[in-house]
Design a protein around this motif. Structure first.
Motif, PDB file in Angstrom:
ATOM      1  N   VAL A  34      18.027  12.153  72.232  1.00 10.31           N
ATOM      2  CA  VAL A  34      16.801  12.256  71.437  1.00 10.31           C
ATOM      3  C   VAL A  34      15.880  13.248  72.125  1.00 10.31           C
ATOM      4  O   VAL A  34      15.545  13.084  73.314  1.00 10.31           O
ATOM      5  CB  VAL A  34      16.092  10.895  71.310  1.00 10.31           C
ATOM      6  N   THR A  35      15.468  14.283  71.406  1.00 14.03           N
ATOM      7  CA  THR A  35      14.513  15.254  71.949  1.00 14.03           C
ATOM      8  C   THR A  35      13.331  15.344  70.994  1.00 14.03           C
ATOM      9  O   THR A  35      13.470  15.199  69.780  1.00 14.03           O
ATOM     10  CB  THR A  35      15.151  16.645  72.110  1.00 14.03           C
ATOM     11  N   THR A  36      12.147  15.579  71.568  1.00 11.44           N
ATOM     12  CA  THR A  36      10.934  15.603  70.754  1.00 11.44           C
ATOM     13  C   THR A  36      10.237  16.951  70.861  1.00 11.44           C
ATOM     14  O   THR A  36      10.390  17.678  71.844  1.00 11.44           O
ATOM     15  CB  THR A  36       9.944  14.515  71.200  1.00 11.44           C
ATOM     16  N   GLY A  37       9.451  17.234  69.844  1.00  8.60           N
ATOM     17  CA  GLY A  37       8.647  18.451  69.839  1.00  8.60           C
ATOM     18  C   GLY A  37       7.667  18.409  68.687  1.00  8.60           C
ATOM     19  O   GLY A  37       7.904  17.751  67.659  1.00  8.60           O
ATOM     20  N   ALA A  38       6.554  19.103  68.834  1.00  8.64           N
ATOM     21  CA  ALA A  38       5.529  19.111  67.790  1.00  8.64           C
ATOM     22  C   ALA A  38       5.991  19.836  66.540  1.00  8.64           C
ATOM     23  O   ALA A  38       5.541  19.530  65.430  1.00  8.64           O
ATOM     24  CB  ALA A  38       4.244  19.740  68.334  1.00  8.64           C
ATOM     25  N   GLU A  39       6.907  20.801  66.697  1.00  5.47           N
ATOM     26  CA  GLU A  39       7.327  21.617  65.552  1.00  5.47           C
ATOM     27  C   GLU A  39       8.662  21.180  64.963  1.00  5.47           C
ATOM     28  O   GLU A  39       9.136  21.763  63.994  1.00  5.47           O
ATOM     29  CB  GLU A  39       7.432  23.095  65.982  1.00  5.47           C
ATOM     30  N   LEU A  40       9.294  20.159  65.532  1.00  3.68           N
ATOM     31  CA  LEU A  40      10.607  19.745  65.056  1.00  3.68           C
ATOM     32  C   LEU A  40      10.504  18.980  63.737  1.00  3.68           C
ATOM     33  O   LEU A  40       9.474  18.387  63.417  1.00  3.68           O
ATOM     34  CB  LEU A  40      11.282  18.852  66.103  1.00  3.68           C
ATOM     35  N   GLU A  41      11.615  18.961  63.021  1.00  7.88           N
ATOM     36  CA  GLU A  41      11.720  18.120  61.826  1.00  7.88           C
ATOM     37  C   GLU A  41      12.626  16.944  62.169  1.00  7.88           C
ATOM     38  O   GLU A  41      13.747  17.128  62.638  1.00  7.88           O
ATOM     39  CB  GLU A  41      12.299  18.920  60.657  1.00  7.88           C
ATOM     40  N   THR A  42      12.145  15.725  61.970  1.00  4.66           N
ATOM     41  CA  THR A  42      12.891  14.539  62.366  1.00  4.66           C
ATOM     42  C   THR A  42      14.226  14.448  61.618  1.00  4.66           C
ATOM     43  O   THR A  42      14.291  14.681  60.406  1.00  4.66           O
ATOM     44  CB  THR A  42      12.056  13.271  62.095  1.00  4.66           C
ATOM     45  N   SER A  43      15.276  14.090  62.356  1.00  2.00           N
ATOM     46  CA  SER A  43      16.645  14.056  61.809  1.00  2.00           C
ATOM     47  C   SER A  43      16.882  12.746  61.057  1.00  2.00           C
ATOM     48  O   SER A  43      17.557  11.838  61.542  1.00  2.00           O
ATOM     49  CB  SER A  43      17.656  14.196  62.947  1.00  2.00           C
ATOM     50  N   GLU A  44      16.341  12.640  59.840  1.00  2.00           N
ATOM     51  CA  GLU A  44      16.419  11.393  59.080  1.00  2.00           C
ATOM     52  C   GLU A  44      17.861  11.059  58.695  1.00  2.00           C
ATOM     53  O   GLU A  44      18.265   9.885  58.719  1.00  2.00           O
ATOM     54  CB  GLU A  44      15.555  11.493  57.818  1.00  2.00           C
ATOM     55  N   GLY A  45      18.655  12.067  58.327  1.00  2.99           N
ATOM     56  CA  GLY A  45      20.030  11.817  57.902  1.00  2.99           C
ATOM     57  C   GLY A  45      20.862  11.191  59.006  1.00  2.99           C
ATOM     58  O   GLY A  45      21.636  10.256  58.773  1.00  2.99           O
ATOM     59  N   THR A  46      20.702  11.692  60.215  1.00  2.63           N
ATOM     60  CA  THR A  46      21.460  11.149  61.350  1.00  2.63           C
ATOM     61  C   THR A  46      21.039   9.716  61.631  1.00  2.63           C
ATOM     62  O   THR A  46      21.872   8.853  61.938  1.00  2.63           O
ATOM     63  CB  THR A  46      21.230  12.020  62.597  1.00  2.63           C
ATOM     64  N   LEU A  47      19.754   9.447  61.525  1.00  3.59           N
ATOM     65  CA  LEU A  47      19.253   8.086  61.734  1.00  3.59           C
ATOM     66  C   LEU A  47      19.909   7.118  60.750  1.00  3.59           C
ATOM     67  O   LEU A  47      20.336   6.016  61.121  1.00  3.59           O
ATOM     68  CB  LEU A  47      17.730   8.050  61.545  1.00  3.59           C
ATOM     69  N   GLU A  48      19.989   7.527  59.504  1.00  4.95           N
ATOM     70  CA  GLU A  48      20.558   6.650  58.482  1.00  4.95           C
ATOM     71  C   GLU A  48      22.031   6.381  58.763  1.00  4.95           C
ATOM     72  O   GLU A  48      22.518   5.254  58.571  1.00  4.95           O
ATOM     73  CB  GLU A  48      20.382   7.282  57.101  1.00  4.95           C
ATOM     74  N   LYS A  49      22.760   7.381  59.225  1.00  8.76           N
ATOM     75  CA  LYS A  49      24.178   7.183  59.564  1.00  8.76           C
ATOM     76  C   LYS A  49      24.327   6.170  60.702  1.00  8.76           C
ATOM     77  O   LYS A  49      25.226   5.324  60.673  1.00  8.76           O
ATOM     78  CB  LYS A  49      24.812   8.516  59.964  1.00  8.76           C
ATOM     79  N   LEU A  50      23.461   6.267  61.703  1.00  3.54           N
ATOM     80  CA  LEU A  50      23.539   5.334  62.827  1.00  3.54           C
ATOM     81  C   LEU A  50      23.329   3.893  62.363  1.00  3.54           C
ATOM     82  O   LEU A  50      23.968   2.968  62.865  1.00  3.54           O
ATOM     83  CB  LEU A  50      22.492   5.687  63.894  1.00  3.54           C
ATOM     84  N   ARG A  51      22.448   3.712  61.391  1.00  9.30           N
ATOM     85  CA  ARG A  51      22.121   2.357  60.955  1.00  9.30           C
ATOM     86  C   ARG A  51      23.226   1.741  60.099  1.00  9.30           C
ATOM     87  O   ARG A  51      23.143   0.566  59.737  1.00  9.30           O
ATOM     88  CB  ARG A  51      20.787   2.362  60.220  1.00  9.30           C
ATOM     89  N   ASN A  52      24.251   2.509  59.800  1.00 14.40           N
ATOM     90  CA  ASN A  52      25.412   1.979  59.089  1.00 14.40           C
ATOM     91  C   ASN A  52      26.585   1.683  60.024  1.00 14.40           C
ATOM     92  O   ASN A  52      27.656   1.287  59.569  1.00 14.40           O
ATOM     93  CB  ASN A  52      25.861   2.953  57.997  1.00 14.40           C
ATOM     94  N   GLN A  53      26.373   1.883  61.315  1.00 11.84           N
ATOM     95  CA  GLN A  53      27.444   1.633  62.285  1.00 11.84           C
ATOM     96  C   GLN A  53      27.670   0.131  62.490  1.00 11.84           C
ATOM     97  O   GLN A  53      26.735  -0.671  62.405  1.00 11.84           O
ATOM     98  CB  GLN A  53      27.082   2.270  63.631  1.00 11.84           C
ATOM     99  N   ALA A  54      28.895  -0.232  62.811  1.00 11.66           N
ATOM    100  CA  ALA A  54      29.233  -1.623  63.139  1.00 11.66           C
ATOM    101  C   ALA A  54      28.680  -1.962  64.527  1.00 11.66           C
ATOM    102  O   ALA A  54      28.392  -1.066  65.328  1.00 11.66           O
ATOM    103  CB  ALA A  54      30.742  -1.798  63.117  1.00 11.66           C
ATOM    104  N   PRO A  55      28.552  -3.256  64.847  1.00 12.74           N
ATOM    105  CA  PRO A  55      28.010  -3.629  66.163  1.00 12.74           C
ATOM    106  C   PRO A  55      29.006  -3.396  67.296  1.00 12.74           C
ATOM    107  O   PRO A  55      30.217  -3.308  67.073  1.00 12.74           O
ATOM    108  CB  PRO A  55      27.709  -5.119  66.005  1.00 12.74           C
ATOM    109  N   VAL A  56      28.446  -3.284  68.512  1.00 13.62           N
ATOM    110  CA  VAL A  56      29.267  -3.182  69.720  1.00 13.62           C
ATOM    111  C   VAL A  56      30.074  -4.470  69.877  1.00 13.62           C
ATOM    112  O   VAL A  56      29.594  -5.571  69.571  1.00 13.62           O
ATOM    113  CB  VAL A  56      28.369  -2.956  70.955  1.00 13.62           C
ATOM    114  N   GLU A  57      31.285  -4.345  70.377  1.00 12.59           N
ATOM    115  CA  GLU A  57      32.144  -5.521  70.571  1.00 12.59           C
ATOM    116  C   GLU A  57      31.556  -6.441  71.624  1.00 12.59           C
ATOM    117  O   GLU A  57      30.917  -6.002  72.576  1.00 12.59           O
ATOM    118  CB  GLU A  57      33.544  -5.088  71.011  1.00 12.59           C
ATOM    119  N   ASP A  58      31.820  -7.741  71.457  1.00 12.58           N
ATOM    120  CA  ASP A  58      31.393  -8.727  72.459  1.00 12.58           C
ATOM    121  C   ASP A  58      32.211  -8.563  73.733  1.00 12.58           C
ATOM    122  O   ASP A  58      33.324  -8.066  73.711  1.00 12.58           O
ATOM    123  CB  ASP A  58      31.564 -10.142  71.924  1.00 12.58           C
TER     124      ASP A  58
END
Length: 948
Positions: free
Chosen positions: A924-948
């Motif tokens: 994750v990198t930040t900057g005042a002029e960047l555009e937030t990567s919304e598409g990548t965020l949404e893909k991450l939230r569809n991932q399965a959980p880490v194994e026990d």
């Protein structure tokens, strides 16, 4: 602590120290040895002594301690900075860590502390600089040897002098967008220009310039010689060793510190321009803040630490019970919080400060708020001085001294080393609790200063000031100061509200039964019963010698977990209950009880604790209030706006904080982003909250823990009360615990727009499962690389002030986080430096011998199994174990055992996966002029959980 705890009196630990001051170091005539007066329940041994060079020492022997600690305080701070070299005291604090004649390697001290399970740091205040560390107890002596050398023989290496000024500048740069630091810069700008407080205190590349015409090292060495002296230093050392052994460690080492027979710098000038009083100050903030302060210049309170007139007056002004200024203003919908306490105390001058957080309506009624405040001050002046109030305060203070919790060694030594500068040696252990006599004349004298003619009124808000507004020189903060104003006062505008004001009655919650249960403590909680849908756990625990208990009740609801809307409604419900309770419960908090109602991913938790005698009364009232909360339209509107403001303000947090929040929001199931919660809050009505409150306990997964000086019958009775009050019509459901989402193979990159000039960088590398073995490997990896990462990227490369490597475990999912915030470097430059570090460190790791690796293993194990010193810390651990269903209550032991078994081959494989190969990592990198990567965020939230 609850949101409305006694801390609202603004007796923060720093303010409390200032209130305790009494005898200057220059004046104190200390005998060679003194035994300070201690609490009857305190089993530690103490020795107060003066070394031949004038350095005063307090030794603390705790035979059961697993950690040792030390703190050295120097009565020199930013107020000693020479003109034109602002920040030099702070810069000296940095430089003392970077090499001594005996230990010339600039990273040696830090690495020694880290490798033996310890921490270290320092801070520079206006009149003090405090240096401190803790460490595994067997390694105290070699740590003290390194520590002492920093004050006896620092090197001030020229190359490091030039380099470390960049670190100070980065520290300054990182705070440019922090409203607290910006407001502090305004307070300095409007203070008496003849007073040292008015100076810039942090330092930057301008004030710490280093040229041939103005060499910084020469000025630094001169400052050290002219300001630092053994007779201005106080040292506290804590460990399991005997007093004689501790003294044998300290005497030869700290006697080497030179006594230059200096005096503490006096600051007799007034902090404020009295001719400008009364005055009004408006400060423009970045975040949505609405804070009103009434600041009254008063005489120094240092000499009154035994009688505490400021505490007496402030406790009345800051009271929150029925009829209090706070309760009347909050009921009117004008304020959200109110505190009263001491400001900066220089030994000559101080201030009493009344601080309020306003609502939007409060902003529109500032004149009425100020007028009512003076009405309340007059009520205190006329009717508030009464012996029974003093005797209550005295009784509670003596009780708290008698049953004080055992603080962490590091916190204890820091506090005492500062108090030693100002209080009599025999009082150093009891000074903060002393209320020796009823002194009505002192109370009246203090109250006589709290007048409309002697006040600075300050308002902090995001309201834009005109372009021509004055700005502070270093933080570019807009402000407007009006002098000799007419202060809103007089009864007429607020007559109706003034009629509602009243002083606190006698406190009905002062405990009478302070008896302790007989018999041994239980090893861990036992499940007593399941009463319909309530699972009950109990543990009798009297090992800390305090007649106290803690009660937790978690109400897990599917209404909370289903959406961002559910999370917001749960937050607002917790707020409604807290606000409804506060006037009634505040006296209970004054008497050593506490409560907190807080939302979490699965619902909300009630926690009450303190002296057991009145605890059931408090718990029952909290539960009955939750069962039928009073949700008014006005309260809902205020609470929703407060939540919206808070969520919007998160979007102004520093870059690395926002990066860390994004990782949690993206990867934890059931977590919702700030933007999602904002949208839910903005669409909500009071009827939504009322409907939610009625439905919240209809289906609930309820768990209770009763822990401490409490019998089995006490626990069963409390559970029965919960069933009768809250859960009578509830249906049992199962609300599953959240998990962490599994990252895709390889490296995932997210850009995040943050309105801050610094670049934020967070590389999160995730483990493959939640087993103890995998968690152990990542814990050990974080320990092994943290010192080298800091040394390489902060000290050598000077990439920024905020630089660290840390285990980043969430919900038992192991990970490591590499964090950098840089005022100069780009994300690409930081990433390149991180990659080069990883390449270079792998060879060092491969060459690490078994003794060195074992040292690092033991450092991790010692932190995991660190001695628990309070009932609350044990309660919290038990509660976490119950939450994760680890009801053998041995997770610490299992993880520590797994750490002890990690081989070098396993550690190298983990290093390669996490840092060299970048497998399963999130950048994750930040900057005042960047555009937030919304598409990548949404893909991450569809991932399965880490194994026990």
């Amino acid at each position: 602590m609850g949101n409305h705890s006694v801390a609202r009196l603004m007796f923060t630990w720093m303010a409390a120290l200032l209130a305790l001051l009494a005898i200057s170091t220059a004046q104190a005539a200390t005998p060679d040895r003194v035994e300070p007066i201690k609490s009857p329940a305190d089993s530690n041994e103490y020795r107060y002594l003066s070394l031949e060079n004038g350095l005063e020492v307090l030794l603390i022997s705790d035979p059961d301690a697993d950690k040792a600690a030390a703190s050295l305080n120097v009565a020199v701070g930013s107020g000693n900075d020479p003109a034109g070299r602002e920040g030099l005291a702070h810069f000296l604090e940095h430089m003392l860590f970077l090499g001594t004649e005996k230990y010339p390697d600039p990273g040696e001290y830090q690495q020694f502390i880290r490798s033996h399970g310890g921490t270290h740091n320092a801070f520079t205040a206006f009149q003090d600089t405090n240096y401190f560390f803790d460490i595994q107890a067997p390694h105290l002596e070699p740590a003290l040897d390194r520590f002492a050398q920093q004050f006896a023989a620092p090197l001030f290496t020229a190359e490091l002098v030039d380099r470390e000024r960049n670190a100070v500048h980065s520290e300054y740069s990182a705070s440019l967008k922090e409203d607290g630091r910006r407001y502090f810069s305004v307070r300095k700008a409007i203070s008496n220009p003849d007073h040292a407080f008015s100076q810039f205190s942090v330092g930057n590349l301008i004030t710490l310039d280093n040229t041939e015409a103005r060499p910084l090292r020469e000025d630094l060495v001169e400052f050290w010689k002219n300001e630092y002296s053994a007779n201005l230093m106080t040292l506290v050392v804590y460990g399991p060793q005997s007093l004689d052994k501790l003294e044998a460690m300290v005497r030869p080492r700290f006697s080497e510190v030179e006594n230059r027979n200096l005096e503490v710098k006096a600051h007799p000038e007034p902090l404020f321009d009295k001719d400008a009083m009364p005055a009004h100050l408006q400060v423009q903030t970045i975040k949505d803040i609405k804070k009103l302060q009434l600041i009254f210049p008063i005489a120094s309170q240092q000499e009154h630490y035994r009688t505490k007139p400021l505490h007496y007056v402030a406790s009345l002004l800051g009271h929150e019970g029925p009829g209090s200024l706070f309760e009347v203003l909050k009921r009117e919908g004008w304020v959200e919080s109110l505190s009263a306490g001491s400001g900066t105390d220089t030994g000559h001058h101080s201030s009493l400060e009344l601080s309020m957080t306003l609502t939007d309506d409060g902003l529109k009624h500032q004149d009425e708020i100020i007028a009512l405040t003076f009405e309340y001050i007059e009520l205190v002046r006329q009717q508030g001085i009464d012996r029974f109030r003093f005797e209550e305060d005295q009784q509670l203070s003596e009780m708290d001294f008698r049953y004080q919790e055992r603080p962490e060694p590091l916190h204890l030594v820091m506090r005492l080393s500062m108090e030693m500068q100002k209080v009599a040696p025999e009082d150093v252990l009891r000074a903060r609790w002393m209320m020796t006599e009823y002194t009505p004349d002192q109370y009246r004298e203090l109250l006589s200063e709290l007048t409309p003619d002697n006040v600075l009124i300050t308002l902090r808000s995001s309201e834009a000031l005109p372009e021509e507004a004055t700005r502070t020189p270093w933080y570019d903060t807009p402000y407007r100061l009006e002098k000799n104003i007419k202060v809103p006062s007089g009864r007429q505008p607020v007559a109706a509200l003034a009629q509602q004001l009243g002083l606190p009655e006698e406190n009905p919650f002062i405990p009478e039964d302070l008896s302790m249960l007989e018999g041994p403590s239980m090893e861990h909680p036992e499940k007593l019963a399941t009463l319909d849908n309530l699972e009950l756990w109990h543990a009798k625990d009297t090992r800390f010698g305090r007649p106290e208990a803690n009660i937790y009740l978690s109400l897990r609801s599917p209404l909370t977990t289903e959406s961002a809307r559910g999370q917001v409604l749960t937050h607002l419900l917790a707020d409604a209950v807290s606000v409804d309770l506060n006037p009634w419960a505040y006296p209970a908090q004054m008497a050593g009880l506490d409560y907190r109602i807080y939302p979490h991913l699965r619902g909300l938790t009630i926690r009450t604790g303190g002296y057991h005698d009145r605890l059931p009364v408090l718990m029952n009232r909290v539960m009955s209030t939750l069962a039928a909360p009073n949700i008014s339209e006005q309260r809902f509107r205020i609470a929703r706006q407060q939540l919206i403001d808070s969520l919007r303000n998160r979007l102004q947090d520093k870059p690395v904080s926002q990066a860390a929040s994004l990782v949690q929001d993206a990867l934890i199931q059931g977590a919702w982003t700030t933007e999602e919660k904002l949208a839910a809050a903005e669409a909500m009505s009071v009827d939504d909250l009322r409907t939610f409150a009625e439905a919240f306990t209809r289906e609930v997964d309820a768990v209770m823990l009763v822990h401490g000086n409490a019998t089995r019958a006490f626990a069963l009775n409390t559970a029965q009360q919960a069933k009768t009050t809250l859960l009578q019509e509830s249906q049992a459901v199962t609300v599953s615990r959240s998990q962490v989402r599994d990252l895709p193979d390889g490296q995932t990159e997210i850009r995040l727009q943050v309105p801050h000039p610094d670049t934020g960088y967070l590389r999160y590398s995730q483990g493959s499962d939640t087993s103890f073995a995998e968690r152990a490997r990542y814990r050990l990896l974080g320990q092994v690389i943290s010192g080298a990462f800091y040394e390489e990227l902060r000290t050598t490369r000077q990439l920024g002030y905020v630089v660290y490597a840390t285990p980043f475990e969430m919900l038992e999912t192991p990970a490591i986080g590499l964090v950098v915030q840089s005022p100069e470097a780009s994300a690409e430059e930081i990433d390149q430096a991180v990659s080069e570090f990883a390449s270079g460190f792998r060879e060092r790791l491969a060459d690490m011998d078994e003794d060195a690796l074992e040292r690092e293993r033991q450092a991790v194990v010692s932190k995991l199994k660190e001695q628990e010193r309070t009932l609350s810390s044990v309660s919290e651990r038990y509660w976490r174990e119950i939450d994760r269903q680890a009801t053998d209550f041995d997770s610490r032991d299992q993880l520590a055992a797994a750490v002890a078994e990690v081989s070098k081959e396993e550690l190298l494989a983990t290093f390669d996966r996490a840092l060299a190969d970048g497998d399963a990592s999130l950048l994750v990198t930040t900057g005042a002029e960047l555009e937030t990567s919304e598409g990548t965020l949404e893909k991450l939230r569809n991932q399965a959980p880490v194994e026990d």
